[in-house]
Write an enzyme that holds these catalytic residues in place. Structure first.
Site, mmCIF file in Angstrom:
data_model
loop_
_atom_site.group_PDB
_atom_site.id
_atom_site.type_symbol
_atom_site.label_atom_id
_atom_site.label_comp_id
_atom_site.label_asym_id
_atom_site.label_seq_id
_atom_site.Cartn_x
_atom_site.Cartn_y
_atom_site.Cartn_z
ATOM 1 N N TYR A 163 -1.380 44.701 26.975
ATOM 2 C CA TYR A 163 -1.513 46.085 27.444
ATOM 3 C C TYR A 163 -2.831 46.692 26.984
ATOM 4 O O TYR A 163 -3.242 46.492 25.834
ATOM 5 C CB TYR A 163 -0.388 46.948 26.871
ATOM 6 N N TYR A 197 5.680 39.968 28.130
ATOM 7 C CA TYR A 197 5.124 40.282 26.811
ATOM 8 C C TYR A 197 5.850 39.466 25.749
ATOM 9 O O TYR A 197 7.071 39.315 25.805
ATOM 10 C CB TYR A 197 5.315 41.780 26.548
ATOM 11 N N ARG A 218 9.683 39.138 26.469
ATOM 12 C CA ARG A 218 10.217 39.936 27.565
ATOM 13 C C ARG A 218 9.856 39.260 28.886
ATOM 14 O O ARG A 218 8.784 38.679 28.997
ATOM 15 C CB ARG A 218 9.593 41.339 27.581
ATOM 16 N N HIS A 221 7.408 42.758 33.681
ATOM 17 C CA HIS A 221 8.021 44.036 34.084
ATOM 18 C C HIS A 221 6.942 45.061 34.355
ATOM 19 O O HIS A 221 5.811 44.933 33.859
ATOM 20 C CB HIS A 221 8.959 44.540 32.989
ATOM 21 N N HIS A 223 6.543 49.285 34.145
ATOM 22 C CA HIS A 223 7.181 50.515 33.645
ATOM 23 C C HIS A 223 6.894 51.708 34.538
ATOM 24 O O HIS A 223 5.782 51.845 35.062
ATOM 25 C CB HIS A 223 6.592 50.888 32.278
HETATM 26 C C1 MBD Z 1 6.876 45.846 25.841
HETATM 27 O O1 MBD Z 1 5.963 45.766 26.825
HETATM 28 C C2 MBD Z 1 8.001 46.528 26.112
HETATM 29 O O2 MBD Z 1 8.119 47.067 27.315
HETATM 30 C C3 MBD Z 1 9.017 46.625 25.146
HETATM 31 C C4 MBD Z 1 10.276 47.329 25.438
HETATM 32 C C5 MBD Z 1 8.851 46.051 23.916
HETATM 33 C C6 MBD Z 1 7.696 45.385 23.657
HETATM 34 C C7 MBD Z 1 6.709 45.278 24.610
HETATM 35 FE FE FE Z 2 6.382 46.746 28.488
#
Ligand code: MBD
Ligand code: FE
Length: 309
Positions: A163, A197, A218, A221, A223
């Site tokens: 990110y 991630y 993860r 995704h 957001h």
């Molecule tokens: C992420 O990108 C995220 O969305 C969450 C919930 C936890 C760690 C990294």
């Molecule tokens: Fe995230």
């Protein structure tokens, strides 16, 4: 098997005393919650026969997580952020509120004040070698009426799962945009397909996941915060069908209603019509917002964020 060296009454008395219950000073809410928390912690220590070494290892662990600024990672990793969602879902259901798009966790990596544009946005800065990704959608209300002027605040990882503002490798606000919906309630984003991630290798959170026999990943995704005057703000995400980690998200964010399928567009005319020069991926993510309501807990959460400054 409970070992209980200390009586329940003695635990309760000690917890209440530490929480200032017998004084009329201080903050009543803080005292009530602290008393419960300490009492339950004492129960766990006693019933699990936690040794002094184990206790201080736990204190050091939380200290390390705090020092690394990863408490916001530990909370979803221990399912607590999802648990807060489950409670809000149920509070809404009991209030007779339904019909909106499903919520899911915000996570720790939102940065406020992303660039704002009308109708559409290019989210990436052109340096990511990943797959081009077009996201289109419409925001409407419970009656199916499109909402013009809604703010769709989108953030996601790059093709390496990193990110902007966090990984130290991207331009400020890369892959973070706010888009105002057009007269038909529509928004369109051109970006890059994100990767999932993974918690940093040396993080306290990954260390805990390993000790629990879990992974620390993860699924990919995207957001969203979606807001519009007169409506309840929505915090959500979507995931992708077929993702390796779709049903084992370490942060418990996956919800079946929020899984989308990527269409791969390879037709030369379709590529040209999209203003592109190479095959791309596309998906639709429509959103339904519920109307503002009294007597239901609000959905706008006050919490610390990473800031751009
Ligand atoms: C992420 O990108 C995220 O969305 C969450 C919930 C936890 C760690 C990294
Ligand atoms: Fe995230």
């Amino acid at each position: 098997m409970p070992t209980n060296l200390i009586s329940d009454a003695d635990k309760k008395n000690l917890a209440n005393s530490a929480a200032g219950i017998d004084s009329d000073k201080g903050d009543a809410r803080t005292k009530a919650v602290t008393a419960q928390l300490l009492y339950r912690l004492m129960q766990v220590i006693d019933e699990c026969d936690v040794s002094m070494d184990e206790f201080w290892a736990a204190v050091a662990f939380i200290g390390k997580a705090a020092k690394n600024e990863e408490l916001g990672l530990l909370v979803p990793g221990t399912a607590l952020e999802h648990f807060l969602d489950l409670r809000l879902d149920e509070a809404e259901r009991l209030a007779g509120l339904n019909g909106g798009t499903m919520r899911t966790i915000e996570g720790p990596l939102y940065v406020p004040d992303a660039p704002l544009s009308k109708g559409e946005a290019r989210m990436d800065d052109g340096t990511d070698p990943g797959e081009v990704f077009i996201i289109e959608g419409q925001v409407s209300d419970e009656d199916g009426k499109p909402i013009a002027g809604a703010i769709v605040d989108i953030w996601h990882a790059n093709s390496k799962g990193g990110y902007s503002f966090i990984d130290g490798e991207q331009a400020p606000y890369n892959l973070r945009r706010r888009i105002e919906t057009d007269e038909q309630g529509r928004y369109r984003a051109q970006t890059i397909v994100p990767n999932g991630y993974g918690c940093p290798p040396e993080s306290a959170t990954r260390q805990l996941m390993t000790a629990l026999g879990r992974h620390a990943e993860r699924p990919a995704h995207v957001h969203y915060f979606i807001s519009a005057p007169g409506h309840r703000q929505l915090t959500t995400q979507f995931n992708f069908t077929g993702d390796k980690y779709l049903y084992t998200d370490f942060a418990f964010g996956t919800r079946e209603e929020l899984v989308v399928t990527l269409d791969r567009v390879v037709d030369a005319d379709a590529i040209r019509n999209a203003g592109l020069n190479r095959p791309f991926a596309r998906t639709t993510f429509d959103v339904v917002l519920t109307k503002e309501r009294a007597n239901v807990p609000q959905t706008v959460v006050s919490r610390a964020h990473v800031t751009a400054g």
